[in-house]
Design an enzyme around this catalytic site. Sequence first.
Site, short mmCIF file in Angstrom:
data_model
loop_
_atom_site.label_atom_id
_atom_site.label_comp_id
_atom_site.label_asym_id
_atom_site.label_seq_id
_atom_site.Cartn_x
_atom_site.Cartn_y
_atom_site.Cartn_z
CE LYS A 1 -3.09 2.81 2.50
NZ LYS A 1 -3.39 3.29 3.84
N GLY B 1 -7.66 9.90 9.17
CA GLY B 1 -8.00 10.09 10.58
C GLY B 1 -8.96 11.22 10.86
CB ALA C 1 -7.96 8.28 4.09
N GLY C 2 -10.77 8.62 5.67
CA GLY C 2 -11.90 9.53 5.82
C GLY C 2 -13.13 8.92 6.45
CB ALA D 1 -7.13 2.56 10.06
#
Lengths: 274, 67
Positions: free
Chosen positions: A108, A169, A195-196, A217
């Site tokens: 990644k 994040g 992300a987001g 995450a």
Amino acid sequence: MAAQDQERIPLTDTPFVVAGRELRSRLILGTGGFPRLETLGDAIRATHTQLVTVALRRIDPQAQGSIMAVLEECGVDVLPNTAGCYTARDAVLTAKLAREALQTDWIKLEVIGDERTLLPDAPELLLAAEELVDEGFTVLPYTNDDPILARRLEDVGCAAVMPLGSPIGSGMGIRNPYNLALIVERAGVPVILDAGVGTASDAALALELGCDGVLCASAISRAEDPVAMAHAIRGAVEAGRLARCAGRIPRRTHALASTPDAGTPDFYAAPPLQ
Amino acid sequence: MISLNGVPTDGRDGATIAELLTALGVEPPGRGLAVALNGEVVPRGVWDQRRVADGDRIEALTAIQGG
């Protein structure tokens, strides 16, 4: 879910395949931010994911426990990242070290531009992607929600594109769904929202917009109850994908009655209410 | 003197990569470990033989939570 529904889903859906490898879940779990390794293990099981990310950092002689032991126990595959790299040079070397550490060609790819936004540095990202593809890596780049950059990454041989919904994040969800839809429309490789995501509905929206998968995450690891959120996001990914396959109704400005007009009775004889 | 994970370290010239890893508290060739010597990957197959010399910069890495 009824047995009849379980049989029907494969008729409309297709397997999630990245670089020729079929993944059993459209949810990829990022492992950053979990307060304890035990919680990470429980969250992995709750997501039903097959693929989880790890990062590489200097060995800390004081570190307690090993993430590798947790991942092996859960039976999941590892997707190393190049988090924290600001240049193509550092990202390429980190990818090579990850390949040596984890015996996988998958990477990644993250090349960020600054600490405050953690947004990708487009020229460095493209340079690193091209180099890693040449070196035989299966490259999954974390990219901006820019349809042109996504196409360029695909053109140099990336196995998927991973556009952000909003900064890492931030939990701001998908700030530009139109760009994401444009990326999906043009992409010949899987599109994985990265992300987001802040909560379950963000993940569902990504799949509804046509993304093939979601990487998540912080939304899980930093939730008040990470394992409960892992369950929620797993359900959202499945719901979003199913909704995409089912084909949503178009948006309209005015109402469209679902009950037919024909056969409406005429109550002319009834006196009006006073 | 070598630089081991950014720390100037005396008395390690001539040590093998495997010995350096053991000193850091890990057991080579454990899964999740990787080593760069002066910006080049050192394949795990040679960790027992490859010796470091004065001025070498070693980055000894491990998989951690992230991403």
